[in-house]
Design a protein around this motif. Structure first.
Motif, short mmCIF file in Angstrom:
data_model
loop_
_atom_site.label_atom_id
_atom_site.label_comp_id
_atom_site.label_asym_id
_atom_site.label_seq_id
_atom_site.Cartn_x
_atom_site.Cartn_y
_atom_site.Cartn_z
N LEU A 5 -20.06 29.45 -6.37
CA LEU A 5 -19.41 28.44 -7.02
C LEU A 5 -19.48 27.15 -6.49
CD1 LEU A 5 -16.88 30.88 -8.93
CD2 LEU A 5 -18.82 30.45 -10.11
N ASN A 6 -18.85 26.86 -5.52
CA ASN A 6 -18.09 25.85 -4.92
C ASN A 6 -20.44 25.16 -5.08
OD1 ASN A 6 -15.70 24.51 -4.11
ND2 ASN A 6 -15.67 26.78 -3.01
N LEU A 7 -21.11 25.99 -4.88
CA LEU A 7 -22.21 24.78 -4.54
C LEU A 7 -22.38 24.07 -5.58
CD1 LEU A 7 -24.64 27.30 -1.94
CD2 LEU A 7 -23.99 24.55 -1.90
N ALA A 8 -22.18 24.70 -7.46
CA ALA A 8 -22.38 24.69 -8.61
C ALA A 8 -21.68 23.76 -9.19
CB ALA A 8 -22.60 25.79 -9.24
N ASN A 9 -20.56 23.50 -8.33
CA ASN A 9 -19.44 22.91 -8.79
C ASN A 9 -19.78 21.30 -7.19
OD1 ASN A 9 -18.39 23.93 -10.89
ND2 ASN A 9 -16.93 25.36 -9.83
N ASN A 10 -20.10 21.14 -7.07
CA ASN A 10 -20.42 19.91 -6.61
C ASN A 10 -18.80 20.20 -4.88
OD1 ASN A 10 -22.43 18.78 -8.00
ND2 ASN A 10 -21.62 17.63 -8.83
N GLY A 11 -18.97 21.49 -4.84
CA GLY A 11 -17.86 21.26 -3.02
C GLY A 11 -16.26 21.41 -4.26
N GLN A 12 -16.71 21.06 -5.09
CA GLN A 12 -14.90 22.01 -5.87
C GLN A 12 -13.56 21.41 -4.70
OE1 GLN A 12 -14.12 24.52 -8.05
NE2 GLN A 12 -11.58 23.87 -7.56
N SER A 13 -13.52 23.78 -4.57
CA SER A 13 -12.40 23.35 -3.93
C SER A 13 -12.88 22.74 -2.64
CB SER A 13 -12.48 25.19 -3.98
OG SER A 13 -13.11 25.97 -3.57
#
Length: 201
Positions: free
Chosen positions: A148-156
């Motif tokens: 999920l972070n990879l898909a969200n540009n490292g969001q969390s």
């Protein structure tokens, strides 16, 4: 006509399932794709169960994938009482595990036997992480927030100041132990993310 015992057992199951509804209110640190809110632990449990089922061709030949899925569906139930702790937290894990043990004993205790003992045994097997099934389950559990972070540009990672080294150190060993093919895939993706600045300081 159903016996009083059968009705009692059915009510215990209904009470248990309604207790599990509280897992939908446990907020995690990663956002679902395309949404402004954070995911909850019930969503996480469903998604990693689906991830593990999809990764079954990459599991050890003798693995019982149904047991893996069952572990993943129960592994975070204690968070109903304890809340979620980000996987990259660096302290307090012993206290957290003790609190989770008390929580799952309470929650699974709502069920009649043998369901209560069966679910508790699955939770403990996951927690100990020794069986092939538990290792594979841990790999799926650790991989999903990364995906999920990879898909969200490292969001969390960016929001919580999580470094590349901390991510690799925390999730690398369990994913490599449980599903080496997934780690091989993620290792490359994480290095790409590091180059793009998707990690915290």
């Amino acid at each position: 006509m159903p016996s009083l015992h059968a009705n009692t057992g059915m009510q215990q199951i209904v009470d248990f399932i309604l207790e599990l509804d509280k897992l939908k209110g446990v907020t995690r640190k990663v956002r679902p794709l395309g949404l402004d809110r954070y995911e909850n632990s019930a969503e996480h449990s469903w998604q990693i169960a689906m991830l593990a089922a999809s990764l079954a061709p990459f599991a050890e030949p003798a693995i019982d994938i149904n047991r893996v899925i069952a572990m993943l569906l129960v592994h975070d139930i204690g968070e109903i009482d304890t809340g979620d702790t980000m996987v990259f937290a660096e302290s307090g894990w012993d206290e957290r595990k003790a609190a989770e043990q008390i929580a799952v004993e309470r929650i699974f205790g709502v069920l009649p036997e043998p369901q209560s003992a069966m679910f508790l045994a699955l939770w403990r097997e996951f927690d100990e992480g020794k069986s092939a099934e538990a290792r594979f389950a841990h790999a799926a559990d650790r991989a999903m927030p990364v995906l999920l972070n990879l898909a969200n540009n490292g969001q969390s990672w960016r929001e919580n100041g999580i470094s590349h080294e901390r991510v690799v150190g925390r999730i690398g060993p369990p994913i490599q132990a449980g599903c080496p093919a997934m780690w091989k895939y993620l290792e490359t993706r994480l290095e790409e993310a590091r180059r793009q600045g998707w990690f915290g300081a």
